[in-house]
Design an enzyme around this catalytic site. Structure first.
Site, PDB file in Angstrom:
ATOM      1  N   ASP A   6      -0.172  -2.469  -7.083  1.00  0.00           N
ATOM      2  CA  ASP A   6       0.110  -3.425  -6.266  1.00  0.00           C
ATOM      3  C   ASP A   6      -0.631  -4.621  -6.380  1.00  0.00           C
ATOM      4  O   ASP A   6      -1.525  -4.612  -6.292  1.00  0.00           O
ATOM      5  CB  ASP A   6       0.220  -3.207  -4.646  1.00  0.00           C
ATOM      6  CG  ASP A   6       1.099  -2.185  -4.514  1.00  0.00           C
ATOM      7  OD1 ASP A   6       2.142  -1.629  -5.029  1.00  0.00           O
ATOM      8  OD2 ASP A   6       0.812  -1.223  -3.555  1.00  0.00           O
TER       9      ASP A   6
ATOM     10  N   ASP B 167      -5.531  -9.403   1.310  1.00  0.00           N
ATOM     11  CA  ASP B 167      -5.251  -7.269   1.252  1.00  0.00           C
ATOM     12  C   ASP B 167      -7.007  -7.077   1.607  1.00  0.00           C
ATOM     13  O   ASP B 167      -8.043  -6.775   2.697  1.00  0.00           O
ATOM     14  CB  ASP B 167      -4.963  -7.330   0.413  1.00  0.00           C
ATOM     15  CG  ASP B 167      -3.875  -6.774   0.417  1.00  0.00           C
ATOM     16  OD1 ASP B 167      -2.611  -6.804   1.353  1.00  0.00           O
ATOM     17  OD2 ASP B 167      -2.792  -7.741  -1.144  1.00  0.00           O
TER      18      ASP B 167
ATOM     19  N   GLU C 116      -6.692   1.442   0.625  1.00  0.00           N
ATOM     20  CA  GLU C 116      -5.848   1.041  -0.217  1.00  0.00           C
ATOM     21  C   GLU C 116      -6.649   0.658  -1.231  1.00  0.00           C
ATOM     22  O   GLU C 116      -6.185  -0.183  -2.278  1.00  0.00           O
ATOM     23  CB  GLU C 116      -4.619   0.382   0.855  1.00  0.00           C
ATOM     24  CG  GLU C 116      -3.845   0.346  -0.464  1.00  0.00           C
ATOM     25  CD  GLU C 116      -2.433  -1.036  -0.045  1.00  0.00           C
ATOM     26  OE1 GLU C 116      -1.959  -0.345   1.297  1.00  0.00           O
ATOM     27  OE2 GLU C 116      -1.133  -0.709  -0.867  1.00  0.00           O
ATOM     28  N   GLU C 117      -7.032  -1.214  -0.655  1.00  0.00           N
ATOM     29  CA  GLU C 117      -8.150  -2.093  -1.354  1.00  0.00           C
ATOM     30  C   GLU C 117      -9.279  -1.313  -2.283  1.00  0.00           C
ATOM     31  O   GLU C 117      -9.614  -2.192  -2.724  1.00  0.00           O
ATOM     32  CB  GLU C 117      -7.931  -2.928  -0.759  1.00  0.00           C
ATOM     33  CG  GLU C 117      -7.148  -3.719   0.114  1.00  0.00           C
ATOM     34  CD  GLU C 117      -5.659  -3.627  -0.636  1.00  0.00           C
ATOM     35  OE1 GLU C 117      -5.632  -4.502  -1.857  1.00  0.00           O
ATOM     36  OE2 GLU C 117      -4.755  -3.264  -0.058  1.00  0.00           O
TER      37      GLU C 117
ATOM     38  N   ASP D  95      -4.880   1.073   5.362  1.00  0.00           N
ATOM     39  CA  ASP D  95      -4.138   0.402   4.494  1.00  0.00           C
ATOM     40  C   ASP D  95      -4.615  -1.211   5.287  1.00  0.00           C
ATOM     41  O   ASP D  95      -3.645  -1.402   6.217  1.00  0.00           O
ATOM     42  CB  ASP D  95      -2.823   1.177   4.447  1.00  0.00           C
ATOM     43  CG  ASP D  95      -1.645  -0.460   3.716  1.00  0.00           C
ATOM     44  OD1 ASP D  95      -2.368  -1.180   3.543  1.00  0.00           O
ATOM     45  OD2 ASP D  95      -0.331  -0.151   3.739  1.00  0.00           O
TER      46      ASP D  95
ATOM     47  N   LEU E 245      -3.906  -4.249   5.170  1.00  0.00           N
ATOM     48  CA  LEU E 245      -3.036  -5.429   5.375  1.00  0.00           C
ATOM     49  C   LEU E 245      -1.573  -4.665   4.995  1.00  0.00           C
ATOM     50  O   LEU E 245      -1.341  -4.902   4.008  1.00  0.00           O
ATOM     51  CB  LEU E 245      -3.487  -6.430   4.918  1.00  0.00           C
ATOM     52  CG  LEU E 245      -2.434  -7.878   5.276  1.00  0.00           C
ATOM     53  CD1 LEU E 245      -1.237  -8.101   4.955  1.00  0.00           C
ATOM     54  CD2 LEU E 245      -2.905  -8.155   6.758  1.00  0.00           C
ATOM     55  N   ASP E 246      -0.381  -4.039   5.576  1.00  0.00           N
ATOM     56  CA  ASP E 246       0.751  -3.691   4.982  1.00  0.00           C
ATOM     57  C   ASP E 246       1.298  -4.093   4.861  1.00  0.00           C
ATOM     58  O   ASP E 246       1.888  -5.217   6.189  1.00  0.00           O
ATOM     59  CB  ASP E 246       1.028  -2.458   6.394  1.00  0.00           C
ATOM     60  CG  ASP E 246       1.656  -1.208   5.388  1.00  0.00           C
ATOM     61  OD1 ASP E 246       2.387  -1.188   4.483  1.00  0.00           O
ATOM     62  OD2 ASP E 246       2.678  -2.201   6.384  1.00  0.00           O
TER      63      ASP E 246
ATOM     64  N   GLU F  26      -1.341   5.920   5.363  1.00  0.00           N
ATOM     65  CA  GLU F  26       0.660   5.253   5.594  1.00  0.00           C
ATOM     66  C   GLU F  26       0.929   5.836   6.089  1.00  0.00           C
ATOM     67  O   GLU F  26       2.031   6.430   7.415  1.00  0.00           O
ATOM     68  CB  GLU F  26       1.202   4.619   3.872  1.00  0.00           C
ATOM     69  CG  GLU F  26       0.423   3.394   3.473  1.00  0.00           C
ATOM     70  CD  GLU F  26       1.402   2.055   2.440  1.00  0.00           C
ATOM     71  OE1 GLU F  26       1.077   0.581   2.683  1.00  0.00           O
ATOM     72  OE2 GLU F  26       1.514   3.204   1.651  1.00  0.00           O
TER      73      GLU F  26
HETATM   74  O1  F6P Z   1       2.766  -0.739   1.633  1.00  0.00           O
HETATM   75  C1  F6P Z   1       3.978  -0.557   0.539  1.00  0.00           C
HETATM   76  C2  F6P Z   1       4.998  -1.325   1.767  1.00  0.00           C
HETATM   77  O2  F6P Z   1       4.488  -2.461   1.856  1.00  0.00           O
HETATM   78  C3  F6P Z   1       5.397  -0.970   2.377  1.00  0.00           C
HETATM   79  O3  F6P Z   1       4.616  -1.579   4.040  1.00  0.00           O
HETATM   80  C4  F6P Z   1       7.092  -0.731   2.274  1.00  0.00           C
HETATM   81  O4  F6P Z   1       7.765  -0.162   3.099  1.00  0.00           O
HETATM   82  C5  F6P Z   1       7.417  -1.155   0.969  1.00  0.00           C
HETATM   83  O5  F6P Z   1       5.676  -1.404   0.184  1.00  0.00           O
HETATM   84  C6  F6P Z   1       8.352  -1.443   0.295  1.00  0.00           C
HETATM   85  O6  F6P Z   1       8.501  -1.775  -0.689  1.00  0.00           O
HETATM   86  P1  F6P Z   1       9.192  -2.227  -1.849  1.00  0.00           P
HETATM   87  O7  F6P Z   1       8.056  -2.523  -2.479  1.00  0.00           O
HETATM   88  O8  F6P Z   1      10.233  -1.207  -2.194  1.00  0.00           O
HETATM   89  O9  F6P Z   1      10.128  -2.996  -1.159  1.00  0.00           O
HETATM   90 MN    MN Z   2       1.111  -1.072   3.080  1.00  0.00          MN
END
Ligand code: F6P
Ligand code: MN
Length: 322
Positions: free
Chosen positions: A61, A67, A89-90, A108, A110-111, A272
């Protein structure tokens, strides 16, 4: 102290050294969350919070400035806590803090990074596990049912903490006046079944047939086999979708799909799906990969992905029939 923990918090953890380490670590994580919430509250006033750093995290990502900053805040503070290892995660690998300490943290930091610049709720997810003898990986490559604590902070209209130590779920809110997390709900229960689902529908063409069939039946409403009109909500920050489902019921799905890299789902099991599943189950809901309980699944990679379906028991059960 940044958090006023409930009397009896973590009392279900019988080993005193472990219990005290958990309490201290949750206090430290609350301190870190306050700092992250403070940064988030600036939005565009703090230039570049949501800017791409040009790098990718361990999962590929885009890494945003916030983050990285959140990860740095957490690790700096965890150095003052009785924590043996920290996985994030980072970061590709594991940070060794104090190997003699009884517990480990996975996070994680910063989700919901894609929502940083949009003034939509984001959060910090964490899982606390007991330290295992031998290599650092041994402590993290465990099924979710071995977690001591699962929880997440939400930076939204309120900054909140939803947490379990395996004895029900507590909801704390950062009180603006005292700047302290205070207990708001002592026994949070997932609201009873609501016909509402959250899924990134833009991926519909990549889903496996059972998921396509299920969503088509939701869309068919009272005229379809589910005989109910479904509503749809999708925030795109796992913490925000989970928080909503806890308070008003419904279902979340991020299934594995046919895209390269998504064959095992999108969300990461260790930091997560595991902690969110622990909370959801403790609040009376269920969490699976579509079939199997997330908490039972083995783990062999820090950044392992997993299909994730959670919410009201009844709704998760319906999905598993598909
Ligand atoms: O951390 C991953 C994340 O950002 C989640 O918070 C979220 O549910 C998902 O990815 C969103 O994914 P997408 O990019 O498919 O919208
Ligand atoms: Mn996340």
């Amino acid at each position: 102290m940044s958090i006023k923990l409930s009397t009896g918090f973590a009392d279900n953890i019988s080993n005193k050294e472990t219990r005290n380490a958990v309490i201290k670590t949750v206090q430290v994580l609350a301190e870190a969350a306050k700092k992250i919430a403070y940064l988030c509250a600036h939005g565009p006033l703090l230039e570049g919070l949501g800017a791409n750093t040009g790098a990718n995290n361990a999962d590929g990502d885009d890494q945003k400035a916030l983050d990285i900053q959140s990860d740095e805040i957490i690790i700096a503070l965890l150095k003052n806590a009785p924590v043996a290892y920290y996985a994030s995660e980072e970061e590709e690998g594991i940070n060794t803090l104090d190997p003699s300490a009884p517990i480990c943290v996975a996070s994680d930091p910063l989700d919901g990074s894609s929502n940083i610049d949009t003034n939509v709720s984001i959060g910090t997810i964490f899982s606390i596990l007991p330290t295992m003898p031998g290599a650092a990986e041994n402590s993290f490559f465990r099924p979710g049912k071995e977690q001591l604590v699962g929880g997440f902070f939400v930076y939204g209209p309120q900054t909140s903490l939803i947490i379990t130590t395996g004895n029900g779920v507590e909801l704390y809110v950062l009180e603006p006046k005292s700047k302290q997390f205070v207990l708001a709900i002592g026994d949070l229960q997932l609201a009873t079944a609501k016909a509402e689902y959250a899924i990134n529908a833009a991926n519909a063409r990549h889903w496996q047939p059972p998921i396509q069939n299920f969503i088509n039946d939701c869309l068919a409403g009272v005229d379809g086999p589910l005989a109910e009109n479904y509503n749809m909500r999708w925030v795109g920050s796992l913490v925000a979708d989970a928080s909503r489902i806890l308070s008003r019921g419904g279902l979340f799905l991020y299934p594995a799909d046919a895209r390269t890299g998504y064959e095992k789902g999108r969300l990461r099991q260790l930091y997560e799906a595991n902690p969110v599943s622990f909370v959801i189950e403790q609040a009376g809901g269920s969490a699976t990969d579509g079939k199997t309980r997330i908490m039972e699944l083995p783990l062999s990679d820090l950044h392992q992905r997993v299909g994730f379906v959670f919410g009201s028991k009844k709704q998760v059960e319906i999905v598993s029939h598909y």
